[in-house]
Each structure stands twice: as structure tokens, then as C-alpha cells.
Design a protein around this motif. Structure first.
Motif, PDB file in Angstrom:
ATOM      1  N   LEU A  57       6.799  12.186  -5.857  1.00 56.72           N
ATOM      2  CA  LEU A  57       7.315  10.971  -4.886  1.00 56.72           C
ATOM      3  C   LEU A  57       7.899  12.775  -4.342  1.00 56.72           C
ATOM      4  O   LEU A  57       8.374  13.173  -4.389  1.00 56.72           O
ATOM      5  CB  LEU A  57       8.411  10.292  -5.824  1.00 56.72           C
ATOM      6  CG  LEU A  57       8.433   9.889  -6.710  1.00 56.72           C
ATOM      7  CD1 LEU A  57       9.163   8.839  -7.137  1.00 56.72           C
ATOM      8  CD2 LEU A  57       6.583   8.684  -6.141  1.00 56.72           C
ATOM      9  N   LEU A  58       7.385  12.195  -3.121  1.00 64.38           N
ATOM     10  CA  LEU A  58       7.296  13.123  -1.943  1.00 64.38           C
ATOM     11  C   LEU A  58       7.796  12.202  -0.557  1.00 64.38           C
ATOM     12  O   LEU A  58       6.937  11.950   0.575  1.00 64.38           O
ATOM     13  CB  LEU A  58       6.203  14.034  -1.795  1.00 64.38           C
ATOM     14  CG  LEU A  58       6.043  14.574  -0.521  1.00 64.38           C
ATOM     15  CD1 LEU A  58       7.311  15.776  -1.091  1.00 64.38           C
ATOM     16  CD2 LEU A  58       4.666  16.224   0.102  1.00 64.38           C
ATOM     17  N   MET A  59       9.191  12.849  -0.204  1.00 62.77           N
ATOM     18  CA  MET A  59       9.577  12.218   1.430  1.00 62.77           C
ATOM     19  C   MET A  59       9.270  13.077   1.977  1.00 62.77           C
ATOM     20  O   MET A  59      10.138  14.566   2.486  1.00 62.77           O
ATOM     21  CB  MET A  59      11.090  11.285   0.732  1.00 62.77           C
ATOM     22  CG  MET A  59      11.590  10.446   2.390  1.00 62.77           C
ATOM     23  SD  MET A  59      11.945  11.450   3.668  1.00 62.77           S
ATOM     24  CE  MET A  59      13.541  12.761   3.067  1.00 62.77           C
ATOM     25  N   GLU A  76      13.128   4.136   0.751  1.00 62.97           N
ATOM     26  CA  GLU A  76      12.295   4.106   0.275  1.00 62.97           C
ATOM     27  C   GLU A  76      11.942   4.677  -0.919  1.00 62.97           C
ATOM     28  O   GLU A  76      11.609   4.460  -2.207  1.00 62.97           O
ATOM     29  CB  GLU A  76      11.043   3.896   1.016  1.00 62.97           C
ATOM     30  CG  GLU A  76      10.394   3.417   0.473  1.00 62.97           C
ATOM     31  CD  GLU A  76       9.835   1.646  -0.281  1.00 62.97           C
ATOM     32  OE1 GLU A  76       8.612   1.575  -0.098  1.00 62.97           O
ATOM     33  OE2 GLU A  76      10.992   1.289   0.222  1.00 62.97           O
ATOM     34  N   PHE A  77      12.116   6.410  -1.368  1.00 58.74           N
ATOM     35  CA  PHE A  77      11.820   7.430  -1.825  1.00 58.74           C
ATOM     36  C   PHE A  77      12.754   6.878  -3.423  1.00 58.74           C
ATOM     37  O   PHE A  77      12.716   7.022  -3.916  1.00 58.74           O
ATOM     38  CB  PHE A  77      12.024   8.733  -1.211  1.00 58.74           C
ATOM     39  CG  PHE A  77      12.330   9.465  -2.251  1.00 58.74           C
ATOM     40  CD1 PHE A  77      10.756  10.219  -2.426  1.00 58.74           C
ATOM     41  CD2 PHE A  77      13.574   9.751  -3.148  1.00 58.74           C
ATOM     42  CE1 PHE A  77      10.835  11.546  -3.678  1.00 58.74           C
ATOM     43  CE2 PHE A  77      13.425  10.868  -4.122  1.00 58.74           C
ATOM     44  CZ  PHE A  77      12.298  12.187  -4.009  1.00 58.74           C
ATOM     45  N   ALA A 137       0.546  -1.149   0.282  1.00 59.19           N
ATOM     46  CA  ALA A 137       0.153  -0.068   0.143  1.00 59.19           C
ATOM     47  C   ALA A 137       1.170   1.314  -0.083  1.00 59.19           C
ATOM     48  O   ALA A 137       0.927   2.079   1.268  1.00 59.19           O
ATOM     49  CB  ALA A 137      -1.248  -0.498   1.053  1.00 59.19           C
ATOM     50  N   LEU A 138       1.671   1.638  -1.013  1.00 63.92           N
ATOM     51  CA  LEU A 138       2.040   2.793  -1.633  1.00 63.92           C
ATOM     52  C   LEU A 138       1.189   3.912  -0.883  1.00 63.92           C
ATOM     53  O   LEU A 138      -0.328   4.323  -1.769  1.00 63.92           O
ATOM     54  CB  LEU A 138       2.589   3.293  -2.931  1.00 63.92           C
ATOM     55  CG  LEU A 138       3.289   3.933  -3.073  1.00 63.92           C
ATOM     56  CD1 LEU A 138       5.201   4.314  -2.177  1.00 63.92           C
ATOM     57  CD2 LEU A 138       4.487   4.090  -4.336  1.00 63.92           C
ATOM     58  N   PRO A 139       1.039   4.771  -0.034  1.00 59.78           N
ATOM     59  CA  PRO A 139      -0.003   5.572   0.486  1.00 59.78           C
ATOM     60  C   PRO A 139      -0.109   6.974  -0.647  1.00 59.78           C
ATOM     61  O   PRO A 139       1.297   7.169  -0.970  1.00 59.78           O
ATOM     62  CB  PRO A 139       0.409   6.113   1.329  1.00 59.78           C
ATOM     63  CG  PRO A 139       2.675   5.665   1.967  1.00 59.78           C
ATOM     64  CD  PRO A 139       1.719   4.671   1.129  1.00 59.78           C
ATOM     65  N   LEU A 140      -0.711   7.105  -1.136  1.00 59.44           N
ATOM     66  CA  LEU A 140      -1.752   8.619  -1.803  1.00 59.44           C
ATOM     67  C   LEU A 140      -1.131   9.781  -0.202  1.00 59.44           C
ATOM     68  O   LEU A 140      -2.381   9.729   0.609  1.00 59.44           O
ATOM     69  CB  LEU A 140      -2.935   8.484  -2.372  1.00 59.44           C
ATOM     70  CG  LEU A 140      -3.185   9.752  -3.246  1.00 59.44           C
ATOM     71  CD1 LEU A 140      -1.913   9.665  -4.352  1.00 59.44           C
ATOM     72  CD2 LEU A 140      -4.834   9.110  -3.456  1.00 59.44           C
ATOM     73  N   LYS A 153      13.964   4.719  -8.445  1.00 58.66           N
ATOM     74  CA  LYS A 153      15.201   3.907  -9.571  1.00 58.66           C
ATOM     75  C   LYS A 153      14.468   3.671 -10.230  1.00 58.66           C
ATOM     76  O   LYS A 153      14.472   3.207 -11.698  1.00 58.66           O
ATOM     77  CB  LYS A 153      15.914   3.299  -8.837  1.00 58.66           C
ATOM     78  CG  LYS A 153      17.201   4.313  -8.336  1.00 58.66           C
ATOM     79  CD  LYS A 153      17.563   3.368  -7.222  1.00 58.66           C
ATOM     80  CE  LYS A 153      19.459   3.895  -6.641  1.00 58.66           C
ATOM     81  NZ  LYS A 153      20.648   3.435  -6.287  1.00 58.66           N
ATOM     82  N   ARG A 154      13.594   2.529  -9.786  1.00 57.86           N
ATOM     83  CA  ARG A 154      12.358   2.279 -10.519  1.00 57.86           C
ATOM     84  C   ARG A 154      11.471   2.667 -11.554  1.00 57.86           C
ATOM     85  O   ARG A 154      11.458   1.648 -13.032  1.00 57.86           O
ATOM     86  CB  ARG A 154      11.278   1.003  -9.492  1.00 57.86           C
ATOM     87  CG  ARG A 154      10.416  -0.151 -10.575  1.00 57.86           C
ATOM     88  CD  ARG A 154      10.282  -1.333  -9.379  1.00 57.86           C
ATOM     89  NE  ARG A 154       9.420  -0.506  -8.984  1.00 57.86           N
ATOM     90  CZ  ARG A 154       8.995  -0.730  -6.863  1.00 57.86           C
ATOM     91  NH1 ARG A 154      10.116  -1.273  -6.429  1.00 57.86           N
ATOM     92  NH2 ARG A 154       8.707   0.107  -6.620  1.00 57.86           N
TER      93      ARG A 154
END
Length: 330
Positions: A299-301, A259-260, A4-7, A265-266
Motif C-alpha cells: 500500500l503506497l500513498m 484513504e491509505f 477502482a483501487l488503482p494498481l 485498517k480493513r
């Protein structure tokens, strides 16, 4: 690889930031969470992929943790209004669905604020739904039943009377979009009719429409991908910019740089390229990436201790004149 990659964010480009900001608070009970005038200049342009970027950005939060609505008002480029003939089948981010604590009270407030439903309320008591547009033309769906109630994250802002449940994307190639969500972003696919089925098309004025749909787990929310077969939607214009009025992108939230970086990278390995290199500022990191169909994703860390500076914590009474955190300057 599914998870579950969170929005963590839904962003809009608006023409009337103060009015729209107040409207979301008055109608739904979103809570103010601050803002910044710092997203401007060469670095902001590089990240957002638009020339001479200059904007103010105000944040709203609902009941959830690490989630916000972002309202951008661009000074440059000039915001181009949404097409008057826009339909939910047109390509782009098309709808935001929200659970509201008091469905009837929300409809009463909508009437008082001059809003109009797209069609009649649908569903039996306890499961009613309705659709309407916000002052900027963004299509919104309100739900009486919380479709995420059985499996939800911590909700720290219970004084808010609303929680965003899903965002819908209308795409040209659903298989390519599903691959992006599943194989590249690493999200879990769920029942395709978890959120909507054919009878719901009348809610937003597309009675009898035919579409394919896929649904993915996004933390305490869902991402719904649809491909309309009838009617066919208009493609994004060749000169489209994310500063154009309406929903501009969504962001996935991370708590660690590792994780970011893994997901970034993917993305790069699969041709989902950023407008720039990722920006790392200690407590937070950001990059905007773009898929082959013209969709922007952020993408936000953000480190948890920095949430309040990034608009993930409610700030009751916040107003435009309040001082902004200088460390946000780009």
C-alpha cells in the motif's frame, strides 16, 4: 464498497538490473524514471519482511499516470534464481500483460534481442497476442488490441509505446483471493473472461489446462486471479522470500493518507497483516501486507507533487550515477 483501487506498481527482483532495465526500454519503449540505493538497513528490512535488506531500485514508466515498473537488485539477501522448471500454473505472481503500440515492430525487436516466443502468435489481425519471457524469466504477454481502450485514465507519457494492462496471480484458493480483492481491498469484479479465455492457455505452453479465473478493476489496468485445476501448480517453497528472482509484489496507489489508512485498517481487521507498522514520511506512506496464501501487497500513498522523487515521472537520460533524492533514505 467496490471501486477502482488503482494498481500503481509491479515490482521484480532481478539478477541483472542494468541489462534488464535497458531491455525493457529497448524492446517496449518504457521510459527511465530514476532510482534509489536507499532501501537498505533495519527499516527497509522491517517494511519488506526480509533479513538484512539491502537493494538498489530503478523505476520505469509507461504511458499511464501514477504507475511504474520497479526493478530491485538485492545485495542482501542474495537473490535466489527462479526454478528452471517454473510454470505459469505455479503459485505466485505469474504474468504481466502489456499493450504495445506496434505489435510487429515489437516482435522484430524481440528477435533482434535474442528473445523467443513461448508459442506461435495467436489471434486475427488487430487482436494478435504473443508470450515470451524477459531476461529474468518473467512471463510477459503482448497485446495488439488495448483491452482498456474504452475506459482509460489519463495517459501523460505518450512518448512511451507501451501500457501495462494486467497482472496475473496463480493462487491456491481463488475464493479467498477474490474476497481479498472485493471485500477487503474494495475492488470491483468484472467479467471473468475479460482478459483471457481457454484458447489463450497455449500462448504460455499450457494447452488444454483447466482453471478458474476472476478479474478485478485496478484503475487503468486489471488484476486477474487464476486457480489451476489441471495441471496443479507447485506451491511457494517454505523458505520463499520476496527477494527471490521474479515478480515479487504489486502496489496499490493512494493520494491521501486517509484513504491509505482506511484500506490498511480493513486489511488488519481481516488478518491481512503488515510486516511492520505503516511508515509515514510526510509526502509518502508505505506498508507491505501479506495474505494467507503468501502473497505480498504494497500500500503506497504518494502526494502528487512528490511523484518525480518516487519514480512516477519520466526522467529522459537518467543513469545510475545520477544523484538520488536524500529524503528517500529509510
Amino acid at each position: 464498497m467496490s471501486s477502482a483501487l488503482p494498481l500503481c506498481q509491479i515490482a521484480m527482483s532481478v539478477l541483472d538490473q542494468p541489462g534488464t532495465y535497458a531491455w525493457y526500454q529497448q524492446l517496449f519503449g518504457f521510459l527511465p524514471a530514476g532510482g534509489t540505493n536507499s532501501f537498505r538497513g533495519p527499516i527497509a528490512s522491517s517494511i519488506q519482511g526480509i533479513p538484512k535488506a539491502a537493494s538498489s531500485c530503478w523505476w520505469l514508466v509507461d504511458q499511464q499516470s501514477q504507475f511504474q515498473i520497479e526493478l530491485f537488485q538485492f545485495e542482501s539477501p542474495v537473490v535466489r534464481p527462479q526454478a528452471k522448471d517454473w510454470r505459469p500454473c505455479d503459485i505466485g505472481y505469474s504474468m504481466v500483460s502489456l499493450w504495445v503500440k506496434d505489435f510487429d515492430a515489437c516482435l522484430t525487436r524481440l528477435d533482434r534481442l535474442g528473445g523467443k516466443l513461448e508459442s506461435a502468435v495467436q489471434g486475427k489481425s488487430g487482436q494478435r497476442r504473443a508470450c515470451f519471457r524477459d531476461p529474468e524469466g518473467v512471463l510477459l504477454e503482448i497485446m495488439e488490441e488495448d483491452i482498456r481502450a474504452r475506459s482509460k485514465r489519463q495517459r501523460p507519457n505518450l512518448s512511451a509505446s507501451v501500457a501495462v494492462r494486467s497482472v496475473t496471480m496463480s493462487v491456491e484458493d481463488i475464493e479467498r483471493s477474490a474476497q481479498l480483492m472485493g471485500d477487503i481491498f474494495g475492488m470491483q469484479e468484472l467479467d471473468s473472461e475479460l482478459i483471457h479465455s481457454a484458447e489463450h492457455e497455449s500462448l504460455w505452453g499450457l494447452t488444454g489446462a483447466q482453471r478458474l479465473q476472476r478479474v478485478f478493476d485496478a484503475g487503468d489496468m486489471f488484476i486477474e486471479i487464476v486457480q489451476y485445476q489441471q495441471p496443479l501448480g507447485k506451491k511457494l517453497p517454505d523458505d520463499y522470500r520476496i527477494s527471490d528472482q521474479g515478480l515479487l509484489n504489486i502496489a496499490f496507489g493512494f493520494r491521501s493518507w486517509r484513504e491509505f489508512n482506511r484500506v490498511h485498517k480493513r486489511c488488519k481487521a481481516n488478518g491481512i497483516l503488515g510486516n511492520s507498522r505503516a511508515l509515514h514520511l510526510g509526502a509518502w506512506s508505505v506498508v507491505y501486507v501479506n495474505d494467507q496464501q503468501g502473497f505480498s501487497f504494497e500500500l503506497l500513498m504518494v502526494k502528487p507533487w512528490y511523484d518525480s522523487f518516487m519514480g512516477f515521472k519520466a526522467k529522459p537520460g537518467w543513469k545510475q550515477s545520477d544523484k538520488l533524492e536524500p529524503s528517500l533514505r529509510l
